[in-house]
Design an enzyme around this catalytic site. Structure first.
Site, PDB file in Angstrom:
ATOM      1  NE  ARG A 119      12.107  -4.366  -5.879  1.00  0.00           N
ATOM      2  CZ  ARG A 119      11.293  -3.599  -5.140  1.00  0.00           C
ATOM      3  NH1 ARG A 119      11.339  -2.279  -5.268  1.00  0.00           N
ATOM      4  NH2 ARG A 119      10.458  -4.123  -4.268  1.00  0.00           N
ATOM      5  CG  ASP A 150       3.920  -5.022  -6.423  1.00  0.00           C
ATOM      6  OD1 ASP A 150       4.805  -4.289  -6.898  1.00  0.00           O
ATOM      7  OD2 ASP A 150       3.401  -4.838  -5.309  1.00  0.00           O
ATOM      8  CG  ASN A 163       0.299  -5.298  -2.755  1.00  0.00           C
ATOM      9  OD1 ASN A 163       0.845  -4.638  -3.645  1.00  0.00           O
ATOM     10  ND2 ASN A 163      -0.265  -4.728  -1.712  1.00  0.00           N
ATOM     11  CE  LYS A 164       6.706  -3.697   2.178  1.00  0.00           C
ATOM     12  NZ  LYS A 164       8.151  -3.666   1.964  1.00  0.00           N
TER      13      LYS A 164
END
Length: 341
Positions: A91, A231, A241-242
């Site tokens: 990731r 993130d 981020n998401k």
């Protein structure tokens, strides 16, 4: 009593046990990873999400040290370095995985320098990384809670685990009365299954909305603040981020709702957004929800897992050292006597 997701990765004699978040909260299934390669596969396959991969990588590196038993120290360290590269690659957008690897390698190298056992050094490094992440999350949660209203509503997106639980716990200790709106967060429904469930578990008034409702809720005047984790935050104030965070941030700006982004520390290795690799997952994933196909085989999917919100749409970046304007993040590192990011 701590929420379930606060401790969802465990090291055991037979491997690393990871709570399978893909079925949570309807199922409480633990996946056993006997090797570092199996930990990497679990992280890549979204068995664990949010801060879960950080802890999975910590304990996965301990499995790598077990695999290196009997090797000369320099070969054992090389084995752990290769394991770290494998884990980080699973990731790449979230740099906490890199930090987890660095924590364990620091423990290993200290042990080797002192003539001690590599595996013990890995365990010490993992424990130190675990404690440090939890301590900094508590500080981040306390700093964030101070910025929230005494009585108000918060809209969030794909936000779970320690950042969430520590913020809510700090707000509750302060006597604040908060209500939360949670986006469902397609395609894995983390907001519906993880964020909303954890908030409800903590006794918080929680309302679930679909991803397409965010702008309407912001326009309604019901929401006092948009609050998400990040993130990664670049040194020039971009929030990674998401995917979906960008649209909410733009809508919040349009309707005068402040956007607070939480991160333990801005990333000194990412001066700009161009320095952050954005993970693109298989488009096939957006064609399914909870294992059931939601589109016919005549269409294809597209899935950038993260998006980048420019600093002009970010009101405040909250860190473990307190809040910063997005154009003042260099100040976080001004005092080098503090804890480095």
């Amino acid at each position: 009593m701590e929420p379930v997701l606060a401790n969802s990765v465990r090291l055991a004699d037979d491997g690393v046990h990871v709570l399978d978040r893909r079925g949570f909260p309807f199922e409480r299934t633990w996946v056993r990873c006997a090797t570092v390669a199996e930990v990497a596969k679990a992280v890549e396959d979204m068995v664990t999400q949010s801060s879960g991969p950080y802890f999975a990588v910590l304990w996965g590196m301990v499995l790598a040290a077990r695999e290196a038993r009997g090797l000369p120290p320099e070969r054992a360290v090389a084995h752990l370095e290769r394991a770290g590269e494998l884990l980080v690659a699973t990731r790449p957008t979230n740099n906490h995985l890199r930090k987890a690897v660095a924590a364990v390698l620091a423990g290993v190298r200290a042990a080797v320098a002192e003539g001690r056992d590599v595996e013990q050094g890995a365990l010490e490094g993992a424990r130190a990384g675990d404690e440090r992440y939890r301590r900094r999350s508590r500080a981040l949660g306390a700093a964030t809670a101070e910025l929230l209203p005494e009585d108000g509503a918060v809209l969030t997106h794909c936000w779970a685990d320690l950042y969430l639980t520590e913020t809510v716990a700090a707000a509750q200790r302060a006597g604040k009365r908060l209500r939360f709106f949670c986006t469902e967060t397609r395609p894995y429904l983390q907001g519906a299954r993880l964020t909303a469930e954890t908030l409800a578990e903590m006794g918080v008034d929680t309302t679930l909305i679909t991803d397409g409702m965010g702008a309407a809720v912001l326009a309604s005047g019901e929401v006092d603040v948009l609050l998400t984790a990040a993130d990664r935050v670049t040194m020039d104030g971009h929030v990674v981020n998401k995917v979906g965070t960008l649209g909410l941030a733009v809508a919040a700006s349009a309707f005068g709702v402040p956007f607070l982004a939480m991160v333990q520390a801005p990333d000194r290795l990412a001066p700009t957004a161009a320095d952050v690799p954005i993970e693109h997952r298989q488009g096939e994933e957006v064609l399914h929800t909870l294992g059931r196909r939601t589109a016919s085989d005549r269409v294809r999917g597209h899935y950038p897992a993260f998006d980048v919100t420019p600093p002009r749409f970010v009101t405040t970046v909250v860190t473990d050292r307190g809040p910063y304007a997005p154009d003042r993040l260099a100040d976080y590192y001004a005092d080098e006597q503090g804890n480095a990011g």
